[in-house]
Each structure stands twice: as C-alpha cells, then as structure tokens.
Write a protein that holds these residues in place. Sequence first.
Motif, PDB file in Angstrom:
ATOM      1  N   PRO A  25     -93.432 118.537 -19.018  1.00 45.55           N
ATOM      2  CA  PRO A  25     -93.178 117.907 -17.715  1.00 45.55           C
ATOM      3  C   PRO A  25     -91.721 117.456 -17.598  1.00 45.55           C
ATOM      4  O   PRO A  25     -91.081 117.071 -18.576  1.00 45.55           O
ATOM      5  N   ASP A  26     -91.208 117.483 -16.366  1.00 43.91           N
ATOM      6  CA  ASP A  26     -89.831 117.094 -16.085  1.00 43.91           C
ATOM      7  C   ASP A  26     -89.832 115.602 -15.705  1.00 43.91           C
ATOM      8  O   ASP A  26     -90.419 115.210 -14.687  1.00 43.91           O
ATOM      9  N   GLU A  37     -93.482 110.177 -10.598  1.00 45.45           N
ATOM     10  CA  GLU A  37     -93.865 109.368  -9.444  1.00 45.45           C
ATOM     11  C   GLU A  37     -94.992 108.425  -9.857  1.00 45.45           C
ATOM     12  O   GLU A  37     -95.746 108.725 -10.806  1.00 45.45           O
ATOM     13  N   ALA A  38     -95.076 107.292  -9.126  1.00 52.05           N
ATOM     14  CA  ALA A  38     -96.152 106.337  -9.394  1.00 52.05           C
ATOM     15  C   ALA A  38     -97.450 106.886  -8.825  1.00 52.05           C
ATOM     16  O   ALA A  38     -97.485 107.369  -7.687  1.00 52.05           O
ATOM     17  N   ILE A  39     -98.506 106.778  -9.568  1.00 49.76           N
ATOM     18  CA  ILE A  39     -99.789 107.311  -9.132  1.00 49.76           C
ATOM     19  C   ILE A  39    -100.864 106.278  -9.394  1.00 49.76           C
ATOM     20  O   ILE A  39    -100.698 105.347 -10.195  1.00 49.76           O
ATOM     21  N   ASP A  40    -101.975 106.416  -8.656  1.00 51.47           N
ATOM     22  CA  ASP A  40    -103.125 105.517  -8.794  1.00 51.47           C
ATOM     23  C   ASP A  40    -104.153 106.229  -9.676  1.00 51.47           C
ATOM     24  O   ASP A  40    -104.747 107.226  -9.272  1.00 51.47           O
ATOM     25  N   THR A  41    -104.396 105.767 -10.867  1.00 48.36           N
ATOM     26  CA  THR A  41    -105.307 106.429 -11.802  1.00 48.36           C
ATOM     27  C   THR A  41    -106.723 105.905 -11.694  1.00 48.36           C
ATOM     28  O   THR A  41    -107.677 106.636 -12.031  1.00 48.36           O
ATOM     29  N   THR A 101     -94.549 115.144 -11.846  1.00 50.95           N
ATOM     30  CA  THR A 101     -95.277 116.039 -10.944  1.00 50.95           C
ATOM     31  C   THR A 101     -94.812 117.490 -11.060  1.00 50.95           C
ATOM     32  O   THR A 101     -95.424 118.396 -10.495  1.00 50.95           O
ATOM     33  N   GLU A 102     -93.743 117.758 -11.802  1.00 47.34           N
ATOM     34  CA  GLU A 102     -93.233 119.114 -11.976  1.00 47.34           C
ATOM     35  C   GLU A 102     -92.978 119.377 -13.451  1.00 47.34           C
ATOM     36  O   GLU A 102     -92.877 118.441 -14.256  1.00 47.34           O
TER      37      GLU A 102
END
Length: 608
Positions: free
Chosen positions: A362-363, A368-372, A384-385
């Motif tokens: 992953p780069d 990004e902030a995410i809701d797990t 994300t990439e």
Amino acid sequence: MKRSLILAALGLFLAAPQAVAASRDVAEPGEVTAVSVLPGAGQTHVVIDVRGSVSVQDFMLENPARLVIDVEGAQLNAPGSLYDGRNRGGILDIRYSQFRPDVVRVVLELESVRGYRLTKVDENIHVSFGSDRSFQAWSSATAANWADVAGDPSPGSTKTTFKPSRPVPSPQSQQPPVTVTYDSAHIRDVASGFAEYSGKSIVVGRDVDAIVNATIKNQPWDVAFQTILEANGLTGTEDVPGIIRVDSRESLAARDSTEPLVTKVISINYAKAATLATVMESVISERGSVVADTATNKLLITDVQSRIEDDSILVSQLDIRTPQVSIQAKLIFVDRTDIEELGIQYDLGTTDQFFNSLVQRPDPASAEAIDTDGDGVPDAIRATEFYDEDVTIVDLGGNALSGVANADAFIASPALELIFSTAIGAFNLTTFVRALQQVQLADLQAEPLTSVADNTKAYILVGERTPIRVVDVSTQVTAGGQAPRATTEIVPTGLQLEVTPHVTHNRQVLMEVKVENSSIQEAPADLGFTFQTQVVESQILVPDGDTYVIGGLTVSGITVSKSGIPFLVDLPILGGLFGFTERRETRRDLLILVTPHILDDEATGSGR
C-alpha cells in the motif's frame, strides 16, 4: 544280336500294359513329374507338371530374388536333371526337392523381384513373367531323355544327337510309363511298338527313314515317343483322334501350306483383346494371323482348319476372371501427455523496504481515515491505493532487508494455489504454493478401404496436395535484375495407402503394402517447411479375412526441468521448498492393421 534286342524291347512293350492297367485302379498320391521353361510373346512361361490332387502356395523373396512355389500333397517324381545355368527370360536357376514329406518345393532364382501370374489348369501349374528376351526352351524331363538319346551308341551303330529347333511340348502327360532300349532300330519298328502299346494307329510317312538308338526309363509313352521323333528331326501330329501321323517337319509344313484358312471371332470377357493378341501371335501357324478389335474387345483369329479349335481352347484358358480383393487398413494414432508442475515463491519485506514483485504494498500517501466499527466515527487510517508494479523501495542507509525467491518461475493456470503469510518482527513473509497435474490424450483412427483386381496396384490419398516453392540458389541475381529461378512442386500430405495384392490358390493374399501419414509444418529460419512423416512398407502373406499388424511404433519422451535458489534447490527432500519442478512425459503409439477379403464371384458363389 540286334534283332534279339529289338524283340526284347517289343516284349517289354507288350508286357508293360498289364502292370499299368492293374495300377490304375489304385488311387495315386499327388506327384510333381517335371519342370519346364518355355518362351512366349513378351512372356516367360514356367510349367510344373503334376498328377493327382495338389494345392499350391507361392511367395517372393528378396536378396537374392527368388520365387518359391510349394506344391502341397505331392511327392517328387521328376528326373534329377540340373538346370543348365542359362538366363531364360530373367530365370537364372531352377531347383526342386522334397521339402517336406508331403510338400515339393520349386525355387526359381530370378534376376530381380518382378510381378508374376500363377494359374493351375488341369494337370499343370503355370507361372508367367513379362520378358522381352528370346531363348531356347528347357525341360527337366526332356533334358533327362536327351541325355539317353544322345548317349554313346553301341559299337557298329550310328550316334544320334538332339538339338531342338523349336520349343518342346511341356511333358504334362498322364499316359502309362514305359521303359525300353533301342539299338540301331528302324523308326518304323519303333512306331509299330508304340502303336501296339498305346492302342493308337501310327502312320509313318513314305520318305521317313531313321535309325534309333535310345534308352527310355519309366517315362510316359507319348512323351518318350515325341522325344524320339524330335531327336531324329521328325514330328507327330494327331489330326484325327486315334491316328498319329509321323513325318518330317518340312512335309507337315508343306501340308499346312495347302490346308485352307479359317477365321473365327472370339469374344473376350475378362482380359483385354490387345493383350491376348500378343500372346496368340506366338502359337498360331506361320500362315495365321490375330487381330484385336478394341471397340468390341474381340479377337479375330485366322489359322489353318486343323488348328483353329486348339487356338480357341487356348484363348478360353487365358480369358479367365481375375480375382478381386477388398483391402481394409486401420491406422491408430494415440498421443498421451502427462504434465506435473510444483513450485513455491517467497516474498520478504517491510513496509519501508520491498521489491513489490509478488505482493503489492500500500502507498502511505493515499492513507485516509476510515470507520472500521460502523459507528460513523473514523477510528483508523488505511491506504486506499497501492504502489505501481515497477516501484521498488530500498533504504540504502537502513538495516532492514527484503528478498524475492523464484519470482520468475511461474505455473500457468495452476490447479492448486496456497498462500501463507506471517509477520516476523518488522518483516512480512508471504509464501505462494502452486501445483498442477495435467493429462492430455488424443486418439486418431483412420480406416481406408479399397477394392482392386489381382496383381493391380491400388492407391488412396486422404489429405491435400501442397504446392511448395523451390528456389534455385545457384542462379544469382544479375545486374539486369533477373531473380533466382523458382519452381513449384506439388507434395501430397495426409494419409496415403498403396497396396498390390496377389491371390494364391489356397485363398491367401500376398500383399505389397505401403502406408504413409504425413503433415506439413513451417520450419524455423528460412528453411521453408518440414514434413513429419510415418511410413511403413511391408510384404506379407495373409489368409483371406485375417487381420495382420504390419506396423507398430511407440515413441516415449520424458523432460524434467528444475529452477530455484542455487544450492538450496539441490538439497535432498528439502530442495523442493526452494524451487520449481516440471516433469513432462509424452508417449505416441502408432499401430497399422490390414485385412484382405477375396471377393467371390456372385454368379458362381466361388472365388478363384
């Protein structure tokens, strides 16, 4: 003294018929009595004289070329005369012997392997070859008799030698045998004795005058009598049944010159009239002629009246139905390929140092902030990439390491894929296990079927004719711009069957078979094309309706390739963990079978 010898000879004549008559009531076994070689128009004829019921089996051998004829159910009763070694129409030598207790074997040594025709008519076996040579006839029986006739005479007698001026009739007689000795006997006394023995009337010409010195041992009376006549420049003809006329050849020829000519038209059923015309030209009289009408396939024979019927009988014996043979071949091609592949790949790296060849990293720049947990509040940060495949990150100043093992070894479309991943401190270790086993089986069968006449070649091609351009590199391009010379050849490819059958008298088929399977492929570089070919050529003797294997070929190949980490891949047992192994086994089977069937005559329900 001479008169007493003649009376003793006549006494043997008179006593012999009683013994012969008593033996006729007893069934005689089959016998081979003589072998003869006779010339014909464009033909060489070999006649084997037999008595009783016999069967024939024949086959050709090579290196040297020999035709072997086995007369089964027969005993050898032919004179023990040796062949004189002359080349008669391609026949170099003739040998015959009692091969087995019930088989007489006749071997013809030839200049080369050639086609022939074998027939059995009445009491003789007839073999004919194509030949353009003229030669003098030979016979084992007459060779033995000539030796007796031309032997040293007793004191005071005249020696008579024999030199044939024309072919001697084939000694195929079944008349009673006779044993007699002549010492300076007049030909009229000899004719009188034969007339009394045979029961026929023998008329001697007015100007015939000859002295006979001869010893005849156990020979048919008609063959013995004809031999004596030939030795003295005479001949005998039976124009009227039961009456034999003895005279010089000149006198009989003069009579033939005054006899009226008769023309007869004979329809030919099976043979070609033009072919029979060539044969008949050698047997008709000097005044006769033969014309073939190709439009109606008929023969017009003109000959003296006394011989026209004999000419018709000979034509009917030559115009016989040629057997037909149905030949079925079966070609079986079986290709089998077994493939086994097994390999392991390793990827080792950290988040800051890696090769990015097997596992995409992953780069961090795309985090990004995410809701797990789904409560609507971001509680984690995740990239994300991923890095591009050609991106490799190496920290030259750090103390971390990364590695990729067996990355270039790859199994296309594996049947089994396993991935194992673990963390070892700050390092991530990912292992890929791939395995494949594949079996390929191809079964190709071809069954060509053809029907052909006896001794005729049949040819079948199932495929294509490929034009191949051939450039003559010896012709260089000139200053005027002339290009090298090129020609085009048509090459047949595919399945080809070529067979020539010969039907023997005991319903067996001798076949010369050639089977070929070929295909065209483009060759590497500038070679153009290559031809993959499987060919079988054979000569076999097969009973009617039986199936024989005339060719079988099995080609096997095993290829093993191994790649991996040096030294480690060669470790016993553990080496499989550090590399890729491929094992490929191929097997090609070719089987060719042939089955001949003799096609019986629908009208008679019988074959040859």
